[in-house]
Design a protein around this motif. Sequence first.
Motif, PDB file in Angstrom:
ATOM      1  N   ASP B 249       0.821  -1.210   0.000  1.00 58.25           N
ATOM      2  CA  ASP B 249       0.000   0.000   0.000  1.00 58.25           C
ATOM      3  C   ASP B 249       0.855   1.260   0.000  1.00 58.25           C
ATOM      4  O   ASP B 249       0.506   2.267  -0.608  1.00 58.25           O
ATOM      5  N   GLU B 250       1.977   1.201   0.714  1.00 60.09           N
ATOM      6  CA  GLU B 250       2.823   2.388   0.730  1.00 60.09           C
ATOM      7  C   GLU B 250       3.277   2.733  -0.689  1.00 60.09           C
ATOM      8  O   GLU B 250       3.329   3.899  -1.073  1.00 60.09           O
ATOM      9  N   MET B 251       3.573   1.724  -1.458  1.00 56.20           N
ATOM     10  CA  MET B 251       3.939   1.982  -2.852  1.00 56.20           C
ATOM     11  C   MET B 251       2.711   2.450  -3.635  1.00 56.20           C
ATOM     12  O   MET B 251       2.820   3.304  -4.521  1.00 56.20           O
ATOM     13  N   ALA B 252       1.562   1.917  -3.298  1.00 55.92           N
ATOM     14  CA  ALA B 252       0.337   2.343  -3.995  1.00 55.92           C
ATOM     15  C   ALA B 252       0.077   3.830  -3.756  1.00 55.92           C
ATOM     16  O   ALA B 252      -0.400   4.535  -4.642  1.00 55.92           O
ATOM     17  N   PHE B 253       0.406   4.315  -2.562  1.00 53.01           N
ATOM     18  CA  PHE B 253       0.235   5.749  -2.300  1.00 53.01           C
ATOM     19  C   PHE B 253       1.108   6.543  -3.275  1.00 53.01           C
ATOM     20  O   PHE B 253       0.705   7.583  -3.792  1.00 53.01           O
ATOM     21  N   GLY B 254       2.299   6.052  -3.501  1.00 55.77           N
ATOM     22  CA  GLY B 254       3.191   6.709  -4.438  1.00 55.77           C
ATOM     23  C   GLY B 254       2.592   6.723  -5.841  1.00 55.77           C
ATOM     24  O   GLY B 254       2.687   7.713  -6.570  1.00 55.77           O
ATOM     25  N   GLU B 268     -10.959   6.516 -13.172  1.00 56.99           N
ATOM     26  CA  GLU B 268     -11.370   6.675 -14.580  1.00 56.99           C
ATOM     27  C   GLU B 268     -10.199   6.472 -15.549  1.00 56.99           C
ATOM     28  O   GLU B 268     -10.347   5.781 -16.569  1.00 56.99           O
ATOM     29  N   ASP B 269      -9.075   7.096 -15.255  1.00 62.33           N
ATOM     30  CA  ASP B 269      -7.941   6.977 -16.169  1.00 62.33           C
ATOM     31  C   ASP B 269      -6.953   5.893 -15.734  1.00 62.33           C
ATOM     32  O   ASP B 269      -6.191   5.369 -16.537  1.00 62.33           O
ATOM     33  N   LEU B 270      -6.959   5.627 -14.451  1.00 56.96           N
ATOM     34  CA  LEU B 270      -6.005   4.638 -13.933  1.00 56.96           C
ATOM     35  C   LEU B 270      -6.592   3.961 -12.697  1.00 56.96           C
ATOM     36  O   LEU B 270      -7.051   4.636 -11.773  1.00 56.96           O
ATOM     37  N   SER B 271      -6.583   2.642 -12.722  1.00 57.32           N
ATOM     38  CA  SER B 271      -6.998   1.890 -11.535  1.00 57.32           C
ATOM     39  C   SER B 271      -5.758   1.522 -10.735  1.00 57.32           C
ATOM     40  O   SER B 271      -4.701   1.251 -11.312  1.00 57.32           O
ATOM     41  N   VAL B 272      -5.893   1.513  -9.405  1.00 59.09           N
ATOM     42  CA  VAL B 272      -4.742   1.212  -8.554  1.00 59.09           C
ATOM     43  C   VAL B 272      -5.153   0.247  -7.448  1.00 59.09           C
ATOM     44  O   VAL B 272      -6.184   0.444  -6.796  1.00 59.09           O
ATOM     45  N   ILE B 273      -4.351  -0.766  -7.244  1.00 56.72           N
ATOM     46  CA  ILE B 273      -4.610  -1.695  -6.137  1.00 56.72           C
ATOM     47  C   ILE B 273      -3.293  -1.991  -5.430  1.00 56.72           C
ATOM     48  O   ILE B 273      -2.225  -2.002  -6.063  1.00 56.72           O
ATOM     49  N   GLY B 274      -3.366  -2.181  -4.121  1.00 58.58           N
ATOM     50  CA  GLY B 274      -2.162  -2.480  -3.354  1.00 58.58           C
ATOM     51  C   GLY B 274      -2.319  -3.768  -2.551  1.00 58.58           C
ATOM     52  O   GLY B 274      -3.248  -4.547  -2.780  1.00 58.58           O
ATOM     53  N   ILE B 275      -1.391  -3.966  -1.625  1.00 59.53           N
ATOM     54  CA  ILE B 275      -1.484  -5.085  -0.685  1.00 59.53           C
ATOM     55  C   ILE B 275      -1.150  -4.550   0.697  1.00 59.53           C
ATOM     56  O   ILE B 275      -0.141  -3.842   0.839  1.00 59.53           O
ATOM     57  N   ASP B 276      -1.949  -4.850   1.653  1.00 61.72           N
ATOM     58  CA  ASP B 276      -1.711  -4.549   3.069  1.00 61.72           C
ATOM     59  C   ASP B 276      -2.961  -4.115   3.822  1.00 61.72           C
ATOM     60  O   ASP B 276      -3.260  -4.620   4.879  1.00 61.72           O
ATOM     61  N   ASP B 277      -3.611  -3.098   3.281  1.00 64.57           N
ATOM     62  CA  ASP B 277      -4.614  -2.325   4.005  1.00 64.57           C
ATOM     63  C   ASP B 277      -3.941  -1.569   5.150  1.00 64.57           C
ATOM     64  O   ASP B 277      -4.204  -1.782   6.334  1.00 64.57           O
ATOM     65  N   HIS B 278      -3.087  -0.693   4.747  1.00 68.06           N
ATOM     66  CA  HIS B 278      -2.390   0.259   5.608  1.00 68.06           C
ATOM     67  C   HIS B 278      -3.413   1.148   6.323  1.00 68.06           C
ATOM     68  O   HIS B 278      -4.520   1.334   5.841  1.00 68.06           O
ATOM     69  N   ASP B 279      -3.015   1.679   7.466  1.00 65.85           N
ATOM     70  CA  ASP B 279      -3.899   2.559   8.244  1.00 65.85           C
ATOM     71  C   ASP B 279      -4.456   3.730   7.432  1.00 65.85           C
ATOM     72  O   ASP B 279      -5.485   4.293   7.774  1.00 65.85           O
ATOM     73  N   TRP B 280      -3.716   4.121   6.422  1.00 60.88           N
ATOM     74  CA  TRP B 280      -4.142   5.290   5.650  1.00 60.88           C
ATOM     75  C   TRP B 280      -4.954   4.934   4.411  1.00 60.88           C
ATOM     76  O   TRP B 280      -5.453   5.819   3.722  1.00 60.88           O
ATOM     77  N   SER B 281      -5.021   3.659   4.105  1.00 65.17           N
ATOM     78  CA  SER B 281      -5.596   3.262   2.818  1.00 65.17           C
ATOM     79  C   SER B 281      -7.049   3.662   2.671  1.00 65.17           C
ATOM     80  O   SER B 281      -7.491   4.058   1.594  1.00 65.17           O
ATOM     81  N   GLU B 282      -7.777   3.575   3.739  1.00 64.35           N
ATOM     82  CA  GLU B 282      -9.176   3.951   3.645  1.00 64.35           C
ATOM     83  C   GLU B 282      -9.292   5.430   3.275  1.00 64.35           C
ATOM     84  O   GLU B 282     -10.105   5.801   2.426  1.00 64.35           O
ATOM     85  N   SER B 283      -8.489   6.262   3.892  1.00 61.10           N
ATOM     86  CA  SER B 283      -8.541   7.693   3.584  1.00 61.10           C
ATOM     87  C   SER B 283      -8.185   7.972   2.131  1.00 61.10           C
ATOM     88  O   SER B 283      -8.641   8.943   1.545  1.00 61.10           O
ATOM     89  N   TYR B 284      -7.350   7.139   1.579  1.00 61.64           N
ATOM     90  CA  TYR B 284      -6.982   7.310   0.183  1.00 61.64           C
ATOM     91  C   TYR B 284      -8.010   6.681  -0.751  1.00 61.64           C
ATOM     92  O   TYR B 284      -7.900   6.800  -1.957  1.00 61.64           O
ATOM     93  N   GLY B 285      -8.945   5.941  -0.182  1.00 61.36           N
ATOM     94  CA  GLY B 285      -9.908   5.239  -1.023  1.00 61.36           C
ATOM     95  C   GLY B 285      -9.247   4.126  -1.810  1.00 61.36           C
ATOM     96  O   GLY B 285      -9.693   3.740  -2.885  1.00 61.36           O
ATOM     97  N   LEU B 286      -8.172   3.600  -1.267  1.00 60.03           N
ATOM     98  CA  LEU B 286      -7.386   2.599  -1.995  1.00 60.03           C
ATOM     99  C   LEU B 286      -7.979   1.189  -1.889  1.00 60.03           C
ATOM    100  O   LEU B 286      -8.171   0.661  -0.792  1.00 60.03           O
ATOM    101  N   THR B 287      -8.231   0.597  -3.029  1.00 56.92           N
ATOM    102  CA  THR B 287      -8.612  -0.813  -3.067  1.00 56.92           C
ATOM    103  C   THR B 287      -7.350  -1.626  -2.786  1.00 56.92           C
ATOM    104  O   THR B 287      -6.283  -1.308  -3.301  1.00 56.92           O
ATOM    105  N   THR B 288      -7.490  -2.653  -1.974  1.00 57.91           N
ATOM    106  CA  THR B 288      -6.279  -3.377  -1.584  1.00 57.91           C
ATOM    107  C   THR B 288      -6.579  -4.803  -1.153  1.00 57.91           C
ATOM    108  O   THR B 288      -7.738  -5.185  -0.982  1.00 57.91           O
ATOM    109  N   ILE B 289      -5.523  -5.571  -1.012  1.00 54.72           N
ATOM    110  CA  ILE B 289      -5.636  -6.914  -0.449  1.00 54.72           C
ATOM    111  C   ILE B 289      -5.202  -6.785   0.999  1.00 54.72           C
ATOM    112  O   ILE B 289      -4.045  -6.508   1.295  1.00 54.72           O
ATOM    113  N   ARG B 290      -6.135  -6.993   1.894  1.00 52.49           N
ATOM    114  CA  ARG B 290      -5.834  -6.790   3.305  1.00 52.49           C
ATOM    115  C   ARG B 290      -5.117  -7.985   3.923  1.00 52.49           C
ATOM    116  O   ARG B 290      -5.485  -9.139   3.703  1.00 52.49           O
TER     117      ARG B 290
END
Lengths: 336, 336
Positions: B249-254, B268-290
């Motif tokens: 997820d930290e890399m996903a923030f980048g 719309e232009d770019l989909s992003v997914i990470g791995i972790d479910d970092h404490d901040w991911s919800e605030s970023y609206g990041l889809t992730t593998i928890r």
Amino acid sequence: MTSIHDVARRTGVSIATVSRALRGLPNVSPRTRELVQAAAAELGYVPSPSASGLSGGRHRAVALVIPSTGRWFYNRVVEGADSVLRGEGFDTFLVILAATMRNRQDLFRNALLRKRSDAVIALGIDFTVAEKEELRDLEMPAAVVGSAVPGVHSVGVDDAAAATAAVEHLLGLGHRRIGHIGGETAYGMDRSVGEDRSTAWREALERHGIAPHPSWHGLGQFLMPPAKAATTRMLHGEEPPTAIFAGSDEMAFGVLVAAAELGLRVPEDLSVIGIDDHDWSESYGLTTIRQDPYEQGRTAARTVLDALAGVESPILTRRSGFELVLRRSTGPLPRG
Amino acid sequence: MTSIHDVARRTGVSIATVSRALRGLPNVSPRTRELVQAAAAELGYVPSPSASGLSGGRHRAVALVIPSTGRWFYNRVVEGADSVLRGEGFDTFLVILAATMRNRQDLFRNALLRKRSDAVIALGIDFTVAEKEELRDLEMPAAVVGSAVPGVHSVGVDDAAAATAAVEHLLGLGHRRIGHIGGETAYGMDRSVGEDRSTAWREALERHGIAPHPSWHGLGQFLMPPAKAATTRMLHGEEPPTAIFAGSDEMAFGVLVAAAELGLRVPEDLSVIGIDDHDWSESYGLTTIRQDPYEQGRTAARTVLDALAGVESPILTRRSGFELVLRRSTGPLPRG
DNA sequence: GTGAAAGCGCTAACAA
DNA sequence: TTGTTAGCGCTTTCAC
């Protein structure tokens, strides 16, 4: 596990001499010392901390008390302190004050901590009055990082000055509606750090004849998610600010995310400044007041080490430096 | 500092009995045990770890070996492990593998570590072959978190499966040009974690008949700033991806920050997914593998504690769960 | 069920 | 300059 006896036998001297030679004590002939050191190195001998702790009272360990592992600042301090401690052959053991109060009873009076470590470094903690006394009366060297505790060595930035510099920067750009996301309410945090920064914000505005609107003060708990939430509320309020001073960079990130979500451009629609210069701040283009927690950790470690060595410095409150780092998140107030 | 003698005197029994009573050993009458426990509590007696370490070989401490304090995952594991360790009366001491290799010589053979702790928990480390052997041959309980080391207890997610789930999610949304920001090159990191995730990404694409363009694979070192830089390069390349799978997820923030800077809308232009479910991911609206590193830390701690208690479990590699958390950063491939 | 005594590996007087 | 000795506070036989 090779013991001091092995080294003694190998060298043909007594264990007392080995002990003296290895610890750099006087009254050992250069030749003997060399021999002993060579033998110790060869055998991979390392004195048992338990044994020396028991007999000499030196555990070669210092306790690092932190509220949590979740904030950049703490982590940097821990790495800094650990780097000098380890360099001197000391181990670092962690006391994490979890969210539950449990670990905190008689924090510094706690026998285990005292029976295991030679010194204490405590960071960013919102000490109770009792704890401050415990810390002062502790019969071992102590240092705190973050805020000053009277009678105890401390390192940290001058929070009021750093915050003032941040607000002055925004004022200098022409902003007058300046909001603040503060950290003062978080549990277990050093209350004074957050409060000093918030107070400085308020006073700077007042010095410039600005009466801060109540909605301009949000609470971010020194964390990103609550900072984001507080910012969203603030920006939805009446008289939204044109600039926000966040009490830490992590909170500033929350401000940036909130602004982006609301479609605000930074710095055209909103200027943002933080304090810290977090590892990520450059990537965010965040203007901030830089401080150096790693170095603060090193200083704290050196302080307790010096005290252990008998070099008691009289300086109690050490102020570490800060500087404004200009990046892209702040800009002049657009002529409205 | 009250010692075992004080408790003995107070109770009128011998120190041997106090020792037995307090440690829950048999052959102590219930009445005596109660008396001793009461006296100990009253006097605030805590056995000296140095003394019991010296005599009994139990230090009541475990070493936590981490590459750095800078990543969310490590911090969570440390907190998790520390919480159970402290609950059982053990102290946690930190071995931070700084950027300098210095601390790493004979990592697990290091006498100091062995003379001070009863067990070792090592995380996310890119072990050398020699270190793996040291770890296996260590004469004390050990557990690793993150990747499996043959012959040693370990906890961690199935990296290949987690990464596959992430990529499958993007494929399911119709994406075919799927980039990846991986972490496999960082110094001191567990190489296999990054590699397993990257390999899974590549294989998932290939299974779907997609040949990943060379420019689709960026190196983020498991850190935000390099991930941002790699993403910027990737998006500037020919055939920029419509979706990016970040190895953490930290890399996903980048990735998110890079996209925002380029004026790309997510998703719309770019989909992003990470791995972790970092404490901040919800605030970023990041889809992730928890995944749950805190729990992994707890499991590792329990494993070594069990081993110390003689409960040697035969299960060597423990797989901890993961799940897809849908948020706003991923969306269907827009019909071009 | 309980106590006495020997050590664990060192450090710190005190002798020599 | 070096060695001898008495602990430091526990755990662990081995007696009782």
